[in-house]
Write a protein that holds these residues in place. Structure first.
Motif, PDB file in Angstrom:
ATOM      1  N   LEU A  95       1.068  -1.149  -0.273  1.00  0.00           N
ATOM      2  CA  LEU A  95       0.135   0.307   0.058  1.00  0.00           C
ATOM      3  C   LEU A  95       0.773   1.140   0.370  1.00  0.00           C
ATOM      4  O   LEU A  95       0.233   1.781  -0.463  1.00  0.00           O
ATOM      5  CB  LEU A  95      -1.243  -0.002   1.224  1.00  0.00           C
ATOM      6  CG  LEU A  95      -1.675  -0.960   1.035  1.00  0.00           C
ATOM      7  CD1 LEU A  95      -3.091  -0.847   2.402  1.00  0.00           C
ATOM      8  CD2 LEU A  95      -3.644  -0.969   0.142  1.00  0.00           C
ATOM      9  N   THR A  96       1.911   1.430   0.292  1.00  0.00           N
ATOM     10  CA  THR A  96       2.930   2.667   0.432  1.00  0.00           C
ATOM     11  C   THR A  96       3.633   2.452  -0.986  1.00  0.00           C
ATOM     12  O   THR A  96       4.403   3.546  -0.621  1.00  0.00           O
ATOM     13  CB  THR A  96       4.323   2.021   1.870  1.00  0.00           C
ATOM     14  OG1 THR A  96       5.047   0.757   0.950  1.00  0.00           O
ATOM     15  CG2 THR A  96       2.765   1.913   3.528  1.00  0.00           C
ATOM     16  N   LEU A  97       3.566   0.859  -1.664  1.00  0.00           N
ATOM     17  CA  LEU A  97       4.404   0.975  -2.761  1.00  0.00           C
ATOM     18  C   LEU A  97       4.105   2.906  -4.514  1.00  0.00           C
ATOM     19  O   LEU A  97       2.626   2.663  -3.661  1.00  0.00           O
ATOM     20  CB  LEU A  97       4.497  -0.009  -3.538  1.00  0.00           C
ATOM     21  CG  LEU A  97       5.029  -0.691  -2.890  1.00  0.00           C
ATOM     22  CD1 LEU A  97       5.110  -2.404  -3.044  1.00  0.00           C
ATOM     23  CD2 LEU A  97       6.728  -0.383  -2.790  1.00  0.00           C
ATOM     24  N   PRO A  98       4.419   3.086  -4.580  1.00  0.00           N
ATOM     25  CA  PRO A  98       3.529   3.883  -6.067  1.00  0.00           C
ATOM     26  C   PRO A  98       3.278   2.919  -6.552  1.00  0.00           C
ATOM     27  O   PRO A  98       2.624   1.912  -7.047  1.00  0.00           O
ATOM     28  CB  PRO A  98       4.754   4.790  -7.060  1.00  0.00           C
ATOM     29  CG  PRO A  98       5.918   4.672  -5.780  1.00  0.00           C
ATOM     30  CD  PRO A  98       5.370   3.378  -4.742  1.00  0.00           C
ATOM     31  N   GLU A  99       1.785   3.992  -7.346  1.00  0.00           N
ATOM     32  CA  GLU A  99       0.883   2.469  -8.250  1.00  0.00           C
ATOM     33  C   GLU A  99       1.643   1.756  -9.349  1.00  0.00           C
ATOM     34  O   GLU A  99       1.842   0.527  -8.997  1.00  0.00           O
ATOM     35  CB  GLU A  99      -0.126   3.744  -9.273  1.00  0.00           C
ATOM     36  CG  GLU A  99      -1.119   2.929  -9.900  1.00  0.00           C
ATOM     37  CD  GLU A  99      -1.878   1.865  -8.669  1.00  0.00           C
ATOM     38  OE1 GLU A  99      -2.635   1.078  -9.327  1.00  0.00           O
ATOM     39  OE2 GLU A  99      -2.260   2.313  -7.369  1.00  0.00           O
ATOM     40  N   THR A 100       2.973   2.305 -10.140  1.00  0.00           N
ATOM     41  CA  THR A 100       3.518   1.529 -11.268  1.00  0.00           C
ATOM     42  C   THR A 100       3.718   0.399 -10.401  1.00  0.00           C
ATOM     43  O   THR A 100       4.142  -0.577 -10.651  1.00  0.00           O
ATOM     44  CB  THR A 100       4.095   2.316 -11.458  1.00  0.00           C
ATOM     45  OG1 THR A 100       5.503   2.595 -10.789  1.00  0.00           O
ATOM     46  CG2 THR A 100       3.747   2.940 -13.002  1.00  0.00           C
ATOM     47  N   GLU A 101       4.638   0.498  -9.023  1.00  0.00           N
ATOM     48  CA  GLU A 101       5.195  -0.307  -8.651  1.00  0.00           C
ATOM     49  C   GLU A 101       4.220  -1.932  -7.615  1.00  0.00           C
ATOM     50  O   GLU A 101       4.717  -2.796  -7.910  1.00  0.00           O
ATOM     51  CB  GLU A 101       6.089  -0.189  -7.385  1.00  0.00           C
ATOM     52  CG  GLU A 101       7.209   0.280  -8.309  1.00  0.00           C
ATOM     53  CD  GLU A 101       8.101   1.085  -6.790  1.00  0.00           C
ATOM     54  OE1 GLU A 101       8.397   0.659  -6.476  1.00  0.00           O
ATOM     55  OE2 GLU A 101       8.670   2.299  -6.944  1.00  0.00           O
ATOM     56  N   ARG A 102       3.288  -1.128  -7.277  1.00  0.00           N
ATOM     57  CA  ARG A 102       1.992  -1.929  -7.196  1.00  0.00           C
ATOM     58  C   ARG A 102       1.756  -2.962  -8.011  1.00  0.00           C
ATOM     59  O   ARG A 102       1.477  -4.408  -7.659  1.00  0.00           O
ATOM     60  CB  ARG A 102       1.199  -1.047  -6.619  1.00  0.00           C
ATOM     61  CG  ARG A 102      -0.117  -1.995  -5.476  1.00  0.00           C
ATOM     62  CD  ARG A 102      -0.861  -1.000  -4.765  1.00  0.00           C
ATOM     63  NE  ARG A 102      -0.727   0.371  -3.800  1.00  0.00           N
ATOM     64  CZ  ARG A 102      -1.138   0.988  -4.157  1.00  0.00           C
ATOM     65  NH1 ARG A 102      -2.770   1.080  -4.771  1.00  0.00           N
ATOM     66  NH2 ARG A 102      -0.804   2.502  -3.550  1.00  0.00           N
ATOM     67  N   GLN A 103       1.327  -2.036  -9.161  1.00  0.00           N
ATOM     68  CA  GLN A 103       0.630  -2.807 -10.320  1.00  0.00           C
ATOM     69  C   GLN A 103       1.870  -3.819 -10.428  1.00  0.00           C
ATOM     70  O   GLN A 103       1.317  -5.416 -10.997  1.00  0.00           O
ATOM     71  CB  GLN A 103       0.910  -1.963 -11.933  1.00  0.00           C
ATOM     72  CG  GLN A 103      -0.173  -0.845 -11.525  1.00  0.00           C
ATOM     73  CD  GLN A 103      -1.561  -1.962 -11.104  1.00  0.00           C
ATOM     74  OE1 GLN A 103      -2.091  -3.159 -11.599  1.00  0.00           O
ATOM     75  NE2 GLN A 103      -3.029  -1.268 -10.675  1.00  0.00           N
ATOM     76  N   ALA A 104       3.112  -3.646 -10.369  1.00  0.00           N
ATOM     77  CA  ALA A 104       4.154  -5.160 -10.808  1.00  0.00           C
ATOM     78  C   ALA A 104       4.499  -5.987  -9.321  1.00  0.00           C
ATOM     79  O   ALA A 104       4.210  -6.915 -10.218  1.00  0.00           O
ATOM     80  CB  ALA A 104       5.136  -4.441 -10.707  1.00  0.00           C
ATOM     81  N   HIS A 105       3.718  -5.479  -8.383  1.00  0.00           N
ATOM     82  CA  HIS A 105       3.826  -6.254  -7.134  1.00  0.00           C
ATOM     83  C   HIS A 105       3.152  -7.429  -7.642  1.00  0.00           C
ATOM     84  O   HIS A 105       2.790  -8.303  -7.998  1.00  0.00           O
ATOM     85  CB  HIS A 105       4.141  -5.960  -6.015  1.00  0.00           C
ATOM     86  CG  HIS A 105       4.258  -6.643  -4.864  1.00  0.00           C
ATOM     87  ND1 HIS A 105       3.183  -7.217  -4.444  1.00  0.00           N
ATOM     88  CD2 HIS A 105       5.395  -6.843  -4.524  1.00  0.00           C
ATOM     89  CE1 HIS A 105       3.278  -7.790  -3.371  1.00  0.00           C
ATOM     90  NE2 HIS A 105       5.077  -7.951  -3.187  1.00  0.00           N
ATOM     91  N   ALA A 106       1.311  -6.651  -8.044  1.00  0.00           N
ATOM     92  CA  ALA A 106       0.771  -7.468  -8.300  1.00  0.00           C
ATOM     93  C   ALA A 106       0.807  -8.677  -9.176  1.00  0.00           C
ATOM     94  O   ALA A 106      -0.055 -10.070  -8.875  1.00  0.00           O
ATOM     95  CB  ALA A 106      -0.826  -6.442  -8.432  1.00  0.00           C
TER      96      ALA A 106
END
Length: 161
Positions: free
Chosen positions: A34-45
């Motif tokens: 949740l603390t990651l920027p959106e692009t990194e969150r998408q990559a993590h997902a």
């Protein structure tokens, strides 16, 4: 951060159930993403979805990446959630049985050997069901005048006598 603890709890439980992590591990993972920027969150997902496909579907990494990409495209294209798109993607009825005509297992014709390529000795009702308008028109077209040979509409060759 989710606006309520109830929402956070639901997300954590969903992650725990899908990954096999303990509740605490899943909660830590959700809070970290949740603390990651959106692009990194998408990559993590995406990476997590690939790992889950490898673990639960038994796919290798390349196949899992392709599957997750296709599932994501289905979800975005039809407005489904990822879970709904994945359920449809994994449904055996949606698996392509013939690469020539594109028929899936759910389209099998019970009267003939199977797919849309064969329409020799059956009534063709199932084939008509999955034909597009151009294919249906070409199949029912009178070879002499171009009218509809099934109901003789616009067929000048049919003798109404």
């Amino acid at each position: 951060m989710p606006k309520t603890n109830r929402k956070l709890t639901r997300v954590v439980i969903e992650r725990r159930d899908s990954t096999g992590e303990t509740y605490t591990q899943a909660r830590d993972g959700v809070l970290a993403t949740l603390t990651l920027p959106e692009t990194e969150r998408q990559a993590h997902a995406f990476a997590a979805a690939v790992a889950l496909r490898m673990a639960h579907a038994g796919e290798d990494e390349a196949t899992a990446r392709t599957s997750v990409t296709e599932i994501r495209e289905i979800a975005e294209g039809y407005g489904y959630t990822f879970a709904e798109a994945q359920a449809g993607y994994d449904d055996p009825r949606n698996q392509v049985m013939c690469t020539t005509c594109g028929w899936t297992n759910g389209m099998v014709c019970p009267e003939c050997p199977g797919c849309g390529c064969y329409n020799g000795q059956c009534s063709g009702w199932r084939h008509d069901e999955f034909m597009d308008d151009d294919e249906r028109r070409a199949r029912n077209e009178c070879p002499d005048c171009g009218g509809d040979s099934t109901n003789h509409y616009d067929c000048r060759c049919h003798d109404e006598g």
